[in-house]
Write a protein that holds these residues in place. Structure first.
Motif, mmCIF file in Angstrom:
data_model
loop_
_atom_site.group_PDB
_atom_site.id
_atom_site.type_symbol
_atom_site.label_atom_id
_atom_site.label_comp_id
_atom_site.label_asym_id
_atom_site.label_seq_id
_atom_site.Cartn_x
_atom_site.Cartn_y
_atom_site.Cartn_z
ATOM 1 N N GLY A 151 0.818 -1.221 0.000
ATOM 2 C CA GLY A 151 0.000 0.000 0.000
ATOM 3 C C GLY A 151 0.842 1.258 0.000
ATOM 4 N N GLY A 152 1.891 1.274 -0.829
ATOM 5 C CA GLY A 152 2.624 2.516 -1.083
ATOM 6 C C GLY A 152 1.956 3.222 -2.254
ATOM 7 N N VAL A 153 2.591 4.275 -2.729
ATOM 8 C CA VAL A 153 1.979 5.045 -3.808
ATOM 9 C C VAL A 153 1.816 4.185 -5.066
ATOM 10 N N TRP A 174 5.929 7.403 2.722
ATOM 11 C CA TRP A 174 5.563 8.475 3.677
ATOM 12 C C TRP A 174 6.624 9.556 3.783
ATOM 13 N N HIS A 175 7.904 9.179 3.594
ATOM 14 C CA HIS A 175 8.935 10.206 3.759
ATOM 15 C C HIS A 175 9.471 10.746 2.432
ATOM 16 N N ALA A 176 8.782 10.423 1.312
ATOM 17 C CA ALA A 176 9.247 10.959 0.022
ATOM 18 C C ALA A 176 9.140 12.482 0.034
ATOM 19 N N ALA A 177 10.036 13.110 -0.717
ATOM 20 C CA ALA A 177 10.036 14.576 -0.760
ATOM 21 C C ALA A 177 8.883 15.112 -1.619
ATOM 22 N N GLY A 178 8.221 14.236 -2.353
ATOM 23 C CA GLY A 178 7.011 14.633 -3.080
ATOM 24 C C GLY A 178 7.254 15.365 -4.388
ATOM 25 N N GLY A 236 5.574 -4.402 -3.550
ATOM 26 C CA GLY A 236 6.111 -4.443 -2.180
ATOM 27 C C GLY A 236 7.153 -3.388 -1.867
ATOM 28 N N GLY A 237 7.502 -2.519 -2.819
ATOM 29 C CA GLY A 237 8.426 -1.406 -2.546
ATOM 30 C C GLY A 237 9.696 -1.883 -1.861
ATOM 31 N N LEU A 238 9.936 -1.404 -0.660
ATOM 32 C CA LEU A 238 11.161 -1.761 0.066
ATOM 33 C C LEU A 238 11.269 -3.269 0.291
ATOM 34 N N ILE A 267 22.396 18.167 -6.829
ATOM 35 C CA ILE A 267 21.460 18.692 -5.840
ATOM 36 C C ILE A 267 20.107 18.933 -6.503
ATOM 37 N N TYR A 268 19.022 18.678 -5.788
ATOM 38 C CA TYR A 268 17.725 19.208 -6.197
ATOM 39 C C TYR A 268 17.165 20.029 -5.044
ATOM 40 N N ALA A 269 16.350 21.021 -5.364
ATOM 41 C CA ALA A 269 15.830 21.888 -4.309
ATOM 42 C C ALA A 269 14.460 22.395 -4.722
HETATM 43 C C1 FAD Z 1 14.276 10.697 1.357
HETATM 44 C C2 FAD Z 1 13.468 10.323 0.156
HETATM 45 C C3 FAD Z 1 12.982 11.310 -0.679
HETATM 46 C C4 FAD Z 1 12.244 10.965 -1.804
HETATM 47 N N1 FAD Z 1 11.768 11.949 -2.606
HETATM 48 C C5 FAD Z 1 11.025 11.637 -3.685
HETATM 49 C C6 FAD Z 1 10.497 12.662 -4.506
HETATM 50 O O1 FAD Z 1 10.715 13.836 -4.271
HETATM 51 N N2 FAD Z 1 9.758 12.301 -5.581
HETATM 52 C C7 FAD Z 1 9.504 10.987 -5.874
HETATM 53 O O2 FAD Z 1 8.837 10.728 -6.878
HETATM 54 N N3 FAD Z 1 9.993 10.011 -5.102
HETATM 55 C C8 FAD Z 1 10.734 10.288 -4.022
HETATM 56 N N4 FAD Z 1 11.226 9.297 -3.239
HETATM 57 C C9 FAD Z 1 11.010 7.915 -3.651
HETATM 58 C C10 FAD Z 1 9.634 7.411 -3.263
HETATM 59 O O3 FAD Z 1 9.570 7.382 -1.880
HETATM 60 C C11 FAD Z 1 9.409 6.011 -3.834
HETATM 61 O O4 FAD Z 1 9.562 6.051 -5.224
HETATM 62 C C12 FAD Z 1 8.029 5.484 -3.529
HETATM 63 O O5 FAD Z 1 7.720 5.608 -2.183
HETATM 64 C C13 FAD Z 1 7.902 4.026 -3.923
HETATM 65 O O6 FAD Z 1 6.640 3.578 -3.567
HETATM 66 P P1 FAD Z 1 6.263 2.039 -3.498
HETATM 67 O O7 FAD Z 1 4.795 1.967 -3.380
HETATM 68 O O8 FAD Z 1 6.899 1.337 -4.623
HETATM 69 O O9 FAD Z 1 7.008 1.476 -2.212
HETATM 70 P P2 FAD Z 1 6.738 1.602 -0.665
HETATM 71 O O10 FAD Z 1 6.324 2.989 -0.293
HETATM 72 O O11 FAD Z 1 7.898 1.041 0.043
HETATM 73 O O12 FAD Z 1 5.465 0.724 -0.442
HETATM 74 C C14 FAD Z 1 5.486 -0.668 -0.336
HETATM 75 C C15 FAD Z 1 4.414 -1.066 0.659
HETATM 76 O O13 FAD Z 1 4.263 -2.467 0.604
HETATM 77 C C16 FAD Z 1 4.025 -2.942 1.887
HETATM 78 N N5 FAD Z 1 4.412 -4.364 1.893
HETATM 79 C C17 FAD Z 1 5.607 -4.863 1.523
HETATM 80 N N6 FAD Z 1 5.610 -6.202 1.659
HETATM 81 C C18 FAD Z 1 4.400 -6.542 2.080
HETATM 82 C C19 FAD Z 1 3.811 -7.791 2.435
HETATM 83 N N7 FAD Z 1 4.502 -8.921 2.354
HETATM 84 N N8 FAD Z 1 2.529 -7.786 2.852
HETATM 85 C C20 FAD Z 1 1.833 -6.644 2.925
HETATM 86 N N9 FAD Z 1 2.342 -5.431 2.650
HETATM 87 C C21 FAD Z 1 3.616 -5.389 2.232
HETATM 88 C C22 FAD Z 1 4.899 -2.087 2.768
HETATM 89 O O14 FAD Z 1 4.478 -2.057 4.097
HETATM 90 C C23 FAD Z 1 4.790 -0.713 2.082
HETATM 91 O O15 FAD Z 1 3.777 0.087 2.628
HETATM 92 C C24 FAD Z 1 11.970 9.611 -2.094
HETATM 93 C C25 FAD Z 1 12.452 8.632 -1.237
HETATM 94 C C26 FAD Z 1 13.204 8.981 -0.144
HETATM 95 C C27 FAD Z 1 13.728 7.895 0.730
#
Ligand code: FAD
Length: 812
Positions: A12-14, A45-49, A203-205, A257-259
């Motif tokens: 449930g990430g973006v 949740w901590h993405a810079a958006g 699953g993102g991370l 750098i990005y800002a």
């Molecule tokens: C400091 C920082 C700044 C950033 N700034 C930007 C930005 O400015 N612009 C931008 O576009 N991107 C930015 N990003 C990148 C952005 O955060 C990622 O691209 C984005 O969050 C990826 O989303 P996701 O849904 O793939 O992964 P995630 O957000 O990691 O979501 C995966 C979800 O899956 C769930 N999950 C995993 N395994 C299971 C399981 N087995 N069962 C149930 N649930 C599970 C997890 O709990 C999690 O909620 C930034 C990242 C960081 C760290």
């Protein structure tokens, strides 16, 4: 919790939320999202958006543009505030090469419908007074840049999906996946099981860990990433009050750098050289809404540069530092699509810019699942672009390289070094002895060109003609005038055998199958009549074939073949990979060289053009094919690896009396231009039809094949666009040939784009292949221009190949 659903989206990430949204939008409403904690708990949740449309791959750029434009729609539909800010963005160039790069990005943007403008530093300073002009030489302004609230966006997607019938279960952890014999899936969670037709790994991370639940090792790695937020700044407040606008975003390539403005503060992030992967082997499951300890020393060099380039930020107080992990694939683009040989398993991970790319990833994946096709050319993010060679360790070195190069230029002739050499063939050291400059594709080293003896085998990277130019010219002339010798292992090779093979291949291929001992060229189409493959098919028995295609597609194409294998059939489809290697001998004297080494008569009457037969060369049994991609008299020799080195030495020795010369991939790809030969992923892609691509000769209506009715329909109206060859009048003061993706202008309008091109050394002209509207593709149309590095250069249609239009050289 439901016990069954058509689709289970894990994560449930973006990205997962976007996939869910797009599935429901496409009409699939029996869909479920499982999130082990709460929405956004991973990296979202901590993405810079921040969000932007710029990407090295124009097709990915197009999907980023779609994502940016989607937010208003989901905000309205859901009622969830997404905090959309679109102040535009400035990409700041510090060198003439970067300025060229920006000009090329702007040019690409023209046919993608993007609104980008090259501006002076004076104008850039007016738009964003925080920057120090003296560090930069020019800028690109993109009005489609801005930021959103990642929490708001994720929830907005989820609300819209729920309103259409989707269900979202939070605090539900997927612990295992079982593939049932009928091809469906059991998704095992800590709250019970769900039986699903399709599973999406978002699953993102934890995408790696989710992959491992079904035996996959996905090439994904998380990297630590820092940004800082200043205290509110007077300069920001004053700018907003004076202009009524927010400050545009900044990308400072030199500073890495990005800002951007956040409230009355500045958020500044960096892709530091001293980067660090996070959790290299396994992501901890107890990591929830967490950050990592920051390490200012590591990012100090970049911050120092950033503070010099944006002095007001350097003077401001720092409110907070954020260090969080997010995932990358080896080339930094997402891993999207169906998994080969695993029906119902889909990937939507390694999305490093979820706020720029999440919408496009969701849209493409949902299209693919619902309609069997992503609806756009998404090769740049297809999960099938990596093979087994992309191990954890390979991924680690490539991701680190990619992260550190995030703001660096990768030149079109640049070969990146991390993770190399990996796959080598037995003649690798022989090629190095001959001073080969090597490149790598799909993990395999191959010769690009051969440097003079005594000089360092290195190619200078540039958008213009490099130090390879003279040698590539000599290699091309050697092939055209005498004989050239090269390695040809970097093709994909497949074997199809067993009862039913001929009928099956015939149902997939547009051309009739060749007779035994012959080769035919064919296209492979999807039901919409778009090109999904292009192969040489060589028949060695009634039910036995070799297929040769693009090596980059060595997972992509088998995925299609395996998915289309008839159930319970006897057909065997094998990817031969490096168990079959190639050499090629081409040029008017090639027959003389090989005839010295074999008792088989190679006279055209005995071994005509397009023959494919088992012969002995010296002591080695080989498959000998009478064709080459150079368009000359020539041969490809396919052998088991244990013979390749022996054959190399034997043929090299035999070629001496004919002054044979080694040639590399650079010469090969320019020689094919002289013959108007297209190539997979350039001219032939799933967005084009065979009529558009000029593949009429590979269409035979003596059999049924997938896509046939779409082709027949298109034949009635004629194709909308056509692949054409141009001769380009390059700038003589700084010659630069096309590299691909340049816009084609006609009478002041952008009417098409270039797919590939280069200098044709033997013919002495600069050539470019590209697609333009069919009505302009008629012989005699004049007034074309191709935009090369910011200059519109005159180009004229070249209706026939510049070399040997009748093909007499190949047939000689
Ligand atoms: C400091 C920082 C700044 C950033 N700034 C930007 C930005 O400015 N612009 C931008 O576009 N991107 C930015 N990003 C990148 C952005 O955060 C990622 O691209 C984005 O969050 C990826 O989303 P996701 O849904 O793939 O992964 P995630 O957000 O990691 O979501 C995966 C979800 O899956 C769930 N999950 C995993 N395994 C299971 C399981 N087995 N069962 C149930 N649930 C599970 C997890 O709990 C999690 O909620 C930034 C990242 C960081 C760290």
């Amino acid at each position: 919790m439901k016990s069954s659903a058509r689709v289970v989206v894990i994560g449930g990430g973006v990205v997962g939320a976007s996939v869910l949204y797009h599935l429901t939008k496409g009409g699939w409403t029996d869909v479920v999202l499982l999130e082990r904690k709460q929405l956004t708990a991973g990296s979202t949740w901590h993405a810079a958006g921040g969000m932007h449309t710029l990407n090295g791959d124009p097709n990915v750029a197009r999907l980023q543009q779609y994502t940016v434009n989607l937010y208003k729609e989901i905000e309205k539909e859901s009622g969830q505030n997404c905090s959309i800010h679109l102040p535009g963005g400035l990409q700041l160039a510090d060198t003439p090469a970067r300025l060229d790069w920006l000009r090329m990005a702007q040019a690409r943007g023209r046919y993608l419908g993007m609104h980008m403008e090259m501006i002076s530093m004076k104008e850039a300073k007016e738009l964003n007074p925080l920057l120090e002009e003296k560090y930069f030489v020019g800028a690109l302004y993109d009005e489609d840049e801005g930021s959103v609230d990642p929490y708001g966006v994720t929830h907005a997607y989820a609300i819209c999906a729920r309103n259409r019938g989707a269900e979202v279960y939070t605090d539900t952890w997927v612990t295992d996946l079982h593939h049932r014999p009928d091809g469906t899936w059991t998704v095992i969670t800590d709250k019970g099981e769900i039986h699903a037709e399709h599973v999406v790994n978002a699953g993102g991370l934890w995408a790696r860990e989710v992959g491992r639940m079904c035996g996959l090792e996905l090439p994904v790695l998380a990297m630590e990433h820092h940004y800082l937020m200043t205290e509110p700044m007077d300069e920001v407040i004053e700018y907003n009050a004076k202009t009524g606008r927010e400050l545009p975003h900044l990308i400072d390539f030199a500073g890495e750098i990005y800002a951007r403005q956040e409230g009355q503060s500045i958020l500044l992030g960096t892709y530091e050289q001293e980067n660090r992967p996070w959790s290299t082997r396994e992501t901890p499951w107890d990591f929830v809404f967490q950050l990592l300890p920051h390490d200012l020393e590591r990012i100090a060099p970049e911050l120092e540069r950033g503070f010099a380039h944006f002095p007001a930020v350097g003077r401001a107080g720092i409110k907070k530092f954020v260090n969080g992990p997010f995932t990358f694939s080896p080339d930094g683009n997402p891993l999207v699509g169906p998994i080969k040989g695993m029906p119902g398993m889909w990937s939507a991970c390694a999305v490093m810019a979820g706020l720029s790319q999440g919408g496009g990833v969701g849209l493409s994946l949902a299209n693919w699942m619902i309609h069997g096709d992503p609806g756009a050319d998404i090769w740049g993010m297809d999960v099938a672009r990596y093979g087994d060679y992309a191990t954890l360790e390979y991924t680690n070195s490539k991701v680190r390289e990619n992260y550190s190069r995030r703001f660096r230029i990768t030149f079109p002739n640049e070969e990146l070094l991390a993770g190399r050499p990996l796959h080598t063939t037995p003649i690798y050291d022989r090629l190095l002895e001959h001073n080969a400059v090597m490149g790598a594709g799909f993990g395999l080293e191959h010769p690009l060109w051969f440097q003079d003896k005594g000089k360092e085998p290195v190619e200078e990277v540039t958008f213009y003609r490099s130090n390879a130019f003279t040698n590539v010219g000599e290699e091309s002339r050697a092939v055209r005038e005498r004989v050239g010798f090269s390695e040809a292992s970097n093709f994909a090779k497949y074997k199809v055998s067993g009862e039913g093979s001929a009928k099956w291949l015939s149902s997939l291929f547009t051309n009739s199958l060749p007779k035994i001992g012959r080769t035919a060229l064919t296209a492979m189409l999807n039901p919409d009549g778009k090109i999904v493959g292009e192969f040489s098919v060589s028949r060695i028995g009634d039910e036995e074939f070799f297929l040769f295609g693009s090596q980059a597609a060595e997972v992509h194409h088998p995925r299609w073949f395996i998915a289309h294998l008839p159930k319970d059939s006897q057909i065997r489809f094998e990817t031969l990979a490096l168990s079959m290697l190639g050499l090629t001998v081409a040029g008017p004297k090639s027959r003389d060289v090989l005839q010295k080494l074999t008792a088989t008569s190679l006279a055209t009457s005995d071994f005509p053009f397009m023959s494919f037969r088992r012969v002995n060369i010296g002591h080695a049994p080989v498959w000998l094919s009478r064709m080459t991609y150079t368009g000359d008299l020539g041969y490809e020799i396919w052998v088991a690896p244990e013979y390749q080195r022996y054959l190399f030495d034997l043929i090299w020795e035999a070629g001496r009396e004919f002054d044979m010369r080694l040639f590399g991939f650079r010469a090969l790809i320019t020689m094919r231009l002289e013959k108007n030969f297209g190539t997979w992923y350039r001219e032939y892609r799933p967005i084009y039809t065979p009529l558009e691509a000029g593949m009429e000769r590979s269409l035979k209506f003596d059999h049924e094949f997938i896509g046939r009715s779409a082709v027949e329909t298109e034949m009635k109206t004629g194709p909308a666009r056509k692949l054409v060859m141009f001769q380009v009048d390059v700038d003589p003061s700084a010659p630069a040939d096309v590299i691909g993706d340049e816009p084609v202008w006609h009478e002041g309008k952008v009417v098409g784009w270039i797919t590939s091109g280069g200098y044709a050394h033997y013919s002495g002209v600069s050539l470019a292949l590209g697609y333009i509207p069919a009505e302009l593709a008629k012989d005699g149309t004049t007034g074309f221009e191709i935009e090369i590095i910011g200059q519109r250069r005159p180009a004229k249609l070249q209706p026939e190949p510049v070399l040997d239009p009748s093909g007499s050289r190949m047939r000689a």
